[in-house]
Motif scaffolding. Structure first.
Motif, PDB file in Angstrom:
ATOM      1  N   TRP A 184      -7.530   8.103 -15.116  1.00 59.00           N
ATOM      2  CA  TRP A 184      -7.903   7.311 -16.296  1.00 59.00           C
ATOM      3  C   TRP A 184      -7.331   5.903 -16.204  1.00 59.00           C
ATOM      4  O   TRP A 184      -6.189   5.711 -15.813  1.00 59.00           O
ATOM      5  CB  TRP A 184      -7.337   7.939 -17.565  1.00 59.00           C
ATOM      6  N   TYR A 185      -8.133   4.957 -16.668  1.00 56.61           N
ATOM      7  CA  TYR A 185      -7.609   3.626 -16.912  1.00 56.61           C
ATOM      8  C   TYR A 185      -7.075   3.624 -18.341  1.00 56.61           C
ATOM      9  O   TYR A 185      -7.733   4.110 -19.263  1.00 56.61           O
ATOM     10  CB  TYR A 185      -8.710   2.566 -16.785  1.00 56.61           C
ATOM     11  N   LYS A 242     -12.743   5.895 -17.875  1.00 61.57           N
ATOM     12  CA  LYS A 242     -12.849   6.269 -16.465  1.00 61.57           C
ATOM     13  C   LYS A 242     -13.269   5.073 -15.622  1.00 61.57           C
ATOM     14  O   LYS A 242     -13.125   5.068 -14.407  1.00 61.57           O
ATOM     15  CB  LYS A 242     -13.915   7.362 -16.311  1.00 61.57           C
ATOM     16  N   ASP A 243     -13.846   4.079 -16.297  1.00 63.87           N
ATOM     17  CA  ASP A 243     -14.504   3.019 -15.531  1.00 63.87           C
ATOM     18  C   ASP A 243     -14.293   1.615 -16.076  1.00 63.87           C
ATOM     19  O   ASP A 243     -15.018   0.701 -15.718  1.00 63.87           O
ATOM     20  CB  ASP A 243     -16.017   3.309 -15.467  1.00 63.87           C
ATOM     21  N   LEU A 244     -13.311   1.445 -16.933  1.00 64.91           N
ATOM     22  CA  LEU A 244     -13.001   0.134 -17.528  1.00 64.91           C
ATOM     23  C   LEU A 244     -14.094  -0.387 -18.453  1.00 64.91           C
ATOM     24  O   LEU A 244     -14.007  -1.499 -18.944  1.00 64.91           O
ATOM     25  CB  LEU A 244     -12.748  -0.935 -16.435  1.00 64.91           C
ATOM     26  N   ILE A 245     -15.102   0.405 -18.704  1.00 68.61           N
ATOM     27  CA  ILE A 245     -16.213  -0.048 -19.547  1.00 68.61           C
ATOM     28  C   ILE A 245     -16.416   0.895 -20.732  1.00 68.61           C
ATOM     29  O   ILE A 245     -16.543   0.449 -21.862  1.00 68.61           O
ATOM     30  CB  ILE A 245     -17.517  -0.139 -18.724  1.00 68.61           C
ATOM     31  N   HIS A 246     -16.464   2.177 -20.453  1.00 62.11           N
ATOM     32  CA  HIS A 246     -16.684   3.165 -21.517  1.00 62.11           C
ATOM     33  C   HIS A 246     -15.335   3.686 -21.960  1.00 62.11           C
ATOM     34  O   HIS A 246     -14.676   4.412 -21.238  1.00 62.11           O
ATOM     35  CB  HIS A 246     -17.561   4.312 -20.997  1.00 62.11           C
ATOM     36  N   LEU A 293      -7.906 -11.350   3.048  1.00 62.51           N
ATOM     37  CA  LEU A 293      -8.759 -10.228   2.674  1.00 62.51           C
ATOM     38  C   LEU A 293      -9.189 -10.326   1.223  1.00 62.51           C
ATOM     39  O   LEU A 293      -8.410 -10.744   0.367  1.00 62.51           O
ATOM     40  CB  LEU A 293      -8.018  -8.909   2.875  1.00 62.51           C
ATOM     41  N   VAL A 294     -10.417  -9.890   0.996  1.00 59.90           N
ATOM     42  CA  VAL A 294     -10.925  -9.921  -0.367  1.00 59.90           C
ATOM     43  C   VAL A 294     -10.639  -8.574  -1.017  1.00 59.90           C
ATOM     44  O   VAL A 294     -11.515  -7.739  -1.193  1.00 59.90           O
ATOM     45  CB  VAL A 294     -12.440 -10.232  -0.365  1.00 59.90           C
ATOM     46  N   LYS A 295      -9.366  -8.359  -1.306  1.00 60.23           N
ATOM     47  CA  LYS A 295      -8.987  -7.108  -1.956  1.00 60.23           C
ATOM     48  C   LYS A 295      -7.723  -7.359  -2.770  1.00 60.23           C
ATOM     49  O   LYS A 295      -7.067  -8.374  -2.610  1.00 60.23           O
ATOM     50  CB  LYS A 295      -8.746  -6.018  -0.900  1.00 60.23           C
ATOM     51  N   GLY A 296      -7.384  -6.392  -3.608  1.00 61.39           N
ATOM     52  CA  GLY A 296      -6.177  -6.547  -4.406  1.00 61.39           C
ATOM     53  C   GLY A 296      -4.965  -6.066  -3.646  1.00 61.39           C
ATOM     54  O   GLY A 296      -5.080  -5.323  -2.667  1.00 61.39           O
ATOM     55  N   LEU A 297      -3.799  -6.525  -4.090  1.00 65.73           N
ATOM     56  CA  LEU A 297      -2.554  -6.107  -3.457  1.00 65.73           C
ATOM     57  C   LEU A 297      -1.614  -5.552  -4.505  1.00 65.73           C
ATOM     58  O   LEU A 297      -1.535  -6.068  -5.623  1.00 65.73           O
ATOM     59  CB  LEU A 297      -1.870  -7.298  -2.772  1.00 65.73           C
ATOM     60  N   ASP A 298      -0.883  -4.518  -4.123  1.00 63.85           N
ATOM     61  CA  ASP A 298       0.148  -3.985  -5.009  1.00 63.85           C
ATOM     62  C   ASP A 298       1.170  -5.088  -5.281  1.00 63.85           C
ATOM     63  O   ASP A 298       1.450  -5.929  -4.423  1.00 63.85           O
ATOM     64  CB  ASP A 298       0.810  -2.783  -4.333  1.00 63.85           C
ATOM     65  N   THR A 299       1.726  -5.070  -6.462  1.00 62.16           N
ATOM     66  CA  THR A 299       2.634  -6.121  -6.899  1.00 62.16           C
ATOM     67  C   THR A 299       3.833  -6.329  -5.983  1.00 62.16           C
ATOM     68  O   THR A 299       4.393  -7.418  -5.917  1.00 62.16           O
ATOM     69  CB  THR A 299       3.101  -5.822  -8.334  1.00 62.16           C
ATOM     70  N   ASN A 342      -6.454   2.865  -7.703  1.00 61.89           N
ATOM     71  CA  ASN A 342      -7.608   3.728  -7.541  1.00 61.89           C
ATOM     72  C   ASN A 342      -8.642   3.095  -6.606  1.00 61.89           C
ATOM     73  O   ASN A 342      -9.192   3.749  -5.732  1.00 61.89           O
ATOM     74  CB  ASN A 342      -8.215   3.987  -8.912  1.00 61.89           C
ATOM     75  N   LYS A 343      -8.882   1.819  -6.811  1.00 59.38           N
ATOM     76  CA  LYS A 343      -9.914   1.154  -6.020  1.00 59.38           C
ATOM     77  C   LYS A 343      -9.379  -0.027  -5.208  1.00 59.38           C
ATOM     78  O   LYS A 343     -10.151  -0.813  -4.677  1.00 59.38           O
ATOM     79  CB  LYS A 343     -11.039   0.659  -6.943  1.00 59.38           C
TER      80      LYS A 343
END
Lengths: 163, 656
Positions: free
Chosen positions: B140-141, B165-169, B319-325, B392-393
């Motif tokens: 869950w977000y 579950k998806d940052l939208i709903h 890289l076009v991705k996120g990084l852990d803090t 998660n992603k």
């Protein structure tokens, strides 16, 4: 004896001057120095308040002015029944000042997040201006709404000093 | 005619877009905007009588006659007063209320139909909300937000909670934390979550104590096996941090997510100020209960005021991705972001972090955090934002709080105030290296229903109605190109460089050689109300073109009690790139993304006529000379059906 009197006078004047100068200094930074000083000087809390305290005194003036204006609005329903629609809108607007803007400003200023206080104070001026506009130039409330806008501007300037 | 008389030279990034009336803020005001009260006796005796006389004069003067401000009958202050107010109002983003201005002086009342239309369909919005510690846990977000359960204005702040579950709903959950301890009796304010190595979570948050002192407190989930993290426990030893010496009790809030140092400790930063210098304090800890304050600051910038909601995180250079803090290394830059209390703007800067002493320096000090020309996440209405690492992603998500731009009367009447923008992924722009790029999360696409595709050439001075049916919930992706012949003609022309600014050049009706062109959303068919989102290409020095991306809400509504600014900024356009924009329209919020998210603009608009079936979409080209080709797709957007709390709603969502 004469010396004592002179010393006392100097001390009194010194105290007077120092008290006034805090209010004076603060009010100089607002758009309406005279209004600012007269509102704060006339309040017993003004002489010993810090900036936050001065802001709260003015929020109190906003509250008082809104209450007074609502009373006037209510009395106008009978005297000027043809203005009902405008009076309804004004009533709604001024109730917002009392129920939303003032409590928000008091809480925000006291708790050290003055920008929400700024929001509330600005909105008080907006609500007053909108109310005034409802009468399309023939308002029976002009001096009250103008006052609110002026007090709102001054209060906002002081609240911004807390940012 | 082509504009050549805008007030400011073009810079790589827009000037502070606060000044919709064209006046600059008084530079002196920035340094003396906040006076310390002068306490104590004036000891100079020879000047006393003179001063006493002067004071007596002031005190007896008629207070109702104002020498400084003339309030016009329509409620606007005159230019003279605005200059005087420069240190005051101009610094505040939205607060240039201009009542019953240009277009009409008709008195206006909001009716319930107009107000209820404003509620968004696919944005997160309970009654009142700010941003807290979003995180992803066990599928869950979670969104924890600043909530006022009692009113549609700020106050009585507690922690709301919702999951998705998806940052939208989303489905709302019961309040996570309330103001039930002396150390948060006056407010359970902003906090951040940190994941520990064992997968557990600690939350650090600011409490406003019973004496209104700002302190940091520790809380953690009562039951780590509960994926919904319904219940939270406050550490009995709270507060874990109190304002240190030299920091005022009301200038100490919004602790960040912690990151690991090379020494193996956890490190956090907390924004504050010393006089007018915005700063970020640094603390190390091993257990989140006891802390060691570093002598160095993470960073500081003079004249920026209080730094709220500081955020600090790494971005990959390649890289076009996120990084852990906690990630660090040669392929990484670090972002320092702060929400500026003075101006309600979220600024960020890219720089280098030095772990050995917990400091950070910007790559470009001329656009250091908080300076008015420094980079902004968003050039519109967007504040108190925060990122979190979505493990998660593998992405970093940015989420901003979007306040209202209407009157509080309307908020009270409609029963709610403020919302969250659509969550955005955020990465370094690997092509320019000098800015971040944000983009709505992929999951927004799940809301797309039917679509229509269009390809058209639009000559100068044209307006095209785009028939997509209902136009209040849309996702638009568009690509524009100025025809080569038009460009060649203009570049060949030996005319001067053009000065342009979204805010100061008069909005979308002012025509230039190469713009403006774009879409007009939430537009009435008569165009009496409309919100254009557009590009304006200006001719800069050395025949270089500079592209601006703007949203003009100045004619978005007849209402005279809403703020209607023109927002925007220049946007980098690299060689060979077409001009692209994406627009999410959701009733009273319009989010515009230029050049893939290099420049983002969020606007709040409150049309009175262009609502329900009367809201339309237009494509326009107001350029004088240029013909443009537009290739775009428009989707209808479904509602996100955000649910109040119930066990079935949670079950239904968990099955998705």
């Amino acid at each position: 004896m004469k010396k004592m009197v002179v010393v006392k006078m100097i001390m009194m004047v010194t105290v007077m001057v120092s008290e006034a100068s805090m209010i004076e200094q603060t009010c100089k930074e607002t758009p309406d120095f005279n209004l600012c000083v007269s509102l704060l000087d006339s309040d017993p809390r003004g002489s010993s308040a810090d900036t936050s305290g001065l802001a709260l005194i003015l929020v109190d003036k906003i509250k008082g002015l809104a209450t007074k204006t609502l009373k006037e609005i209510n009395s106008l329903y009978k005297k000027r029944p043809e203005l009902k629609q405008a009076l309804d809108e004004c009533s709604r607007r001024y109730k917002t000042i009392l129920k939303a803007d003032v409590p928000e400003a008091i809480e925000a200023i006291s708790k050290g997040v003055p920008k929400f206080g700024e929001d509330g104070v600005i909105d008080a001026g907006v609500e007053a201006a909108v109310c005034e506009g409802e009468f399309k130039g023939k308002s029976p409330l002009t001096s009250l709404t103008k006052s609110m806008q002026k007090v709102s501007n001054v209060t906002r300037a002081i609240v911004r000093m807390l940012l | 005619m082509a504009k050549s008389d805008a007030l400011l030279p073009i810079s790589a990034r827009e000037e502070d877009p606060l000044l919709s009336d064209g006046s600059r803020s008084d530079p002196n005001a920035e340094t003396h905007g906040r006076r310390r009260p002068v306490k104590g006796l004036l000891a100079v005796s020879f000047g006393l009588f003179f001063i006493a006389f002067y004071v007596a004069l002031i005190a007896t003067h008629d207070g109702s006659r104002s020498n400084d401000v003339k309030i016009e009958s329509d409620g606007t202050a005159t230019k003279a007063s605005r200059a005087h107010l420069a240190g005051v109002s101009e610094k505040s983003n939205d607060q240039l209320w201009k009542l019953s201005g240009d277009r009409n002086t008709v008195a206006f009342s909001w009716n319930n139909s107009m107000l209820s239309w404003q509620r968004t369909a696919f944005h997160f919005q309970p009654e009142q909300n700010w941003m807290n510690g979003p995180l992803f846990y066990k599928g869950w977000y979670h969104f924890f937000y600043q909530y006022n359960p009692n009113a549609a204005v700020w106050g009585d702040i507690v922690w709301g909670h919702a999951v998705s579950k998806d940052l939208i709903h989303w489905v709302h959950l019961p309040l996570a934390m309330v103001a039930d301890q002396w150390y948060d009796a006056n407010g359970v304010w902003t906090g951040s979550a940190t994941f520990l190595e064992d997968g557990s979570i600690v939350m650090l948050y600011t409490g406003s104590t019973d004496k209104s002192v700002q302190v940091q407190n520790l809380a953690y989930p009562e039951d780590l096996n509960d994926p919904l993290l319904l219940k939270w426990v406050k550490f009995p030893g709270n507060p874990v941090l109190v304002p240190p010496p030299g920091i005022l009790p009301k200038d100490f809030r919004d602790p960040t997510t912690a990151w690991k140092t090379s020494a193996g400790k956890w490190r956090i930063t907390i924004g504050s100020k010393i006089n007018r210098t915005g700063i970020s304090l640094v603390y190390d800890t091993t257990d989140f209960k006891t802390y060691e304050k570093l002598e160095t600051l993470l960073h500081k910038v003079p004249n920026t005021g209080m730094w709220e909601c500081v955020d600090f995180y790494p971005v990959s250079k390649t890289l076009v991705k996120g990084l852990d803090t906690s990630v660090n290394g040669p392929d990484v830059k670090h972002i320092v972001k702060a929400s500026m209390d003075d101006t309600r703007i979220d600024h960020y800067a890219i720089g280098t972090y030095f772990d050995s002493n917990g400091t950070w320096t910007p790559d470009d000090p001329t656009i250091d955090v908080g300076i008015s020309t420094s980079l902004r996440y968003d050039y519109g209405k967007f504040y108190a934002s925060k990122t979190f690492y979505d493990q998660n992603k593998g992405r970093r998500i940015l989420w901003g709080w979007i306040g209202e731009s209407d009157s509080e009367s309307a908020d009270v009447q409609k029963g709610w105030s403020s919302l969250q923008g659509i969550p955005r992924t955020v990465v370094l722009d690997t092509k320019t290296g000098k800015n971040l790029v944000q983009w709505p999360v992929e999951e927004v696409k799940s809301l797309r229903l039917s679509s229509k595709k269009f390809d058209m050439e639009v000559g100068p001075g044209s307006l095209v109605h785009i028939d997509v049916g209902s136009a209040a919930q849309l996702d638009i992706e568009a690509e524009f190109e100025i025809k080569k012949e038009s460009l060649d003609k203009i570049l060949g022309d030996a005319s001067e460089t053009e000065e342009f600014s979204c805010q100061k050049s008069g909005g979308s009706t002012v025509r230039g050689a190469l713009g403006p062109f774009g879409f007009s959303v939430l537009a009435h068919e008569s165009l009496s109300e409309q919100t254009p989102v557009y590009f304006y290409v200006a001719k800069g020095k050395d025949s270089k073109l500079i592209t601006f991306f703007c949203t003009d809400s100045s004619r978005s509504s007849f209402a005279n009690d809403v703020v209607k600014p023109i927002y925007g900024s220049s946007v980098p356009v690299l060689k060979g790139e077409k001009l692209t924009m994406r627009i999410l329209v959701d009733h009273s919020i319009v989010e515009a993304f230029g050049q893939g998210g290099r420049t983002c603009i969020t606007s709040r608009v409150y049309p009175t006529k262009a609502i329900y079936g009367a809201a339309k979409l237009f494509l326009f080209n107001n350029a004088i000379d240029a013909t443009i080709t537009a290739s775009f797709k428009v989707w209808q957007m479904n509602s996100a059906f955000i649910q109040p709390y119930s066990e079935e709603a949670v079950r239904a969502l968990s099955r998705t």
